[in-house]
Scaffold this active site. Structure first.
Site, mmCIF file in Angstrom:
data_model
loop_
_atom_site.group_PDB
_atom_site.id
_atom_site.type_symbol
_atom_site.label_atom_id
_atom_site.label_comp_id
_atom_site.label_asym_id
_atom_site.label_seq_id
_atom_site.Cartn_x
_atom_site.Cartn_y
_atom_site.Cartn_z
ATOM 1 N N ARG A 113 0.650 -1.066 0.474
ATOM 2 C CA ARG A 113 -0.288 0.119 -0.111
ATOM 3 C C ARG A 113 1.046 1.119 -0.284
ATOM 4 O O ARG A 113 1.931 1.078 0.261
ATOM 5 C CB ARG A 113 -1.127 -0.065 1.445
ATOM 6 C CG ARG A 113 -1.938 -0.950 1.450
ATOM 7 C CD ARG A 113 -2.856 -0.851 2.121
ATOM 8 N NE ARG A 113 -4.003 -1.863 2.428
ATOM 9 C CZ ARG A 113 -4.077 -3.133 2.407
ATOM 10 N NH1 ARG A 113 -3.183 -3.941 3.155
ATOM 11 N NH2 ARG A 113 -5.289 -3.686 2.639
ATOM 12 N N TYR A 138 -5.295 1.556 -7.749
ATOM 13 C CA TYR A 138 -5.866 0.109 -6.501
ATOM 14 C C TYR A 138 -5.214 -0.779 -7.775
ATOM 15 O O TYR A 138 -6.511 -1.129 -9.030
ATOM 16 C CB TYR A 138 -7.256 -0.172 -6.461
ATOM 17 C CG TYR A 138 -7.273 0.591 -5.044
ATOM 18 C CD1 TYR A 138 -6.850 0.183 -4.092
ATOM 19 C CD2 TYR A 138 -7.434 2.001 -5.251
ATOM 20 C CE1 TYR A 138 -6.323 1.177 -2.573
ATOM 21 C CE2 TYR A 138 -7.162 3.054 -4.112
ATOM 22 C CZ TYR A 138 -6.500 2.267 -2.850
ATOM 23 O OH TYR A 138 -7.215 3.074 -1.284
ATOM 24 N N ARG A 159 -11.051 -0.484 -2.661
ATOM 25 C CA ARG A 159 -11.383 0.621 -2.581
ATOM 26 C C ARG A 159 -11.932 0.972 -3.671
ATOM 27 O O ARG A 159 -11.708 1.791 -4.408
ATOM 28 C CB ARG A 159 -10.592 1.829 -2.189
ATOM 29 C CG ARG A 159 -10.626 1.330 -0.589
ATOM 30 C CD ARG A 159 -11.700 1.818 0.450
ATOM 31 N NE ARG A 159 -11.914 2.619 0.667
ATOM 32 C CZ ARG A 159 -11.914 4.227 0.948
ATOM 33 N NH1 ARG A 159 -11.199 3.842 1.906
ATOM 34 N NH2 ARG A 159 -12.914 5.160 0.563
#
Length: 129
Positions: A96, A114, A122
């Site tokens: 992340r 993402y 998300r």
């Protein structure tokens, strides 16, 4: 062209990706891909970056994702890596990122990224989700 700090604010870009395995080359490849996508989709240049924070799931230990920042030539950018907490059933092999940048974009205009196995994390933030 770098964003004029007189018309820009500091914003945070979010993103995540997954690695095929815990291998230094794989971690650097997916992290580099993620950084490139964040920079491209948000028109971020080196001078616009304030700092970058990376986290990895506990199953990624063979390489620091921050090494990918240096591989891009972004040697002046402050970076930090941390480990995610070991939440049961969390997405494995995940990197992340939280990238702080100067940008004229408002929150609704930011393009969070993402990729790979993280694309479902998300969908409300990812334009491709």
């Amino acid at each position: 062209m770098s964003i004029s700090r007189q018309v820009a604010r500091v914003r945070a870009l979010r993103g995540a990706t997954t690695s095929p395995g815990d291998n230094p080359e794989q971690i650097l490849e997916v992290t580099g891909e993620l950084l490139g996508a964040l920079a491209e989709r948000n028109s971020v240049e080196l001078e616009d970056i304030v700092s970058i924070l990376f986290t990895t799931t506990p199953d990624l230990t063979s390489q620091f994702p921050a090494v990918a920042v240096r591989a891009r030539g972004w040697r002046q950018v402050p970076v930090m890596c941390a480990a995610e907490i070991a939440v049961p059933h969390a997405l494995p092999l995940c990197v992340r990122v939280l990238m702080h940048v100067y940008t004229p974009l408002g929150y609704a205009e930011l393009h969070h990224v993402y990729l790979r196995g993280a694309s479902h994390l998300r969908p409300d933030l990812d334009e491709n989700g």
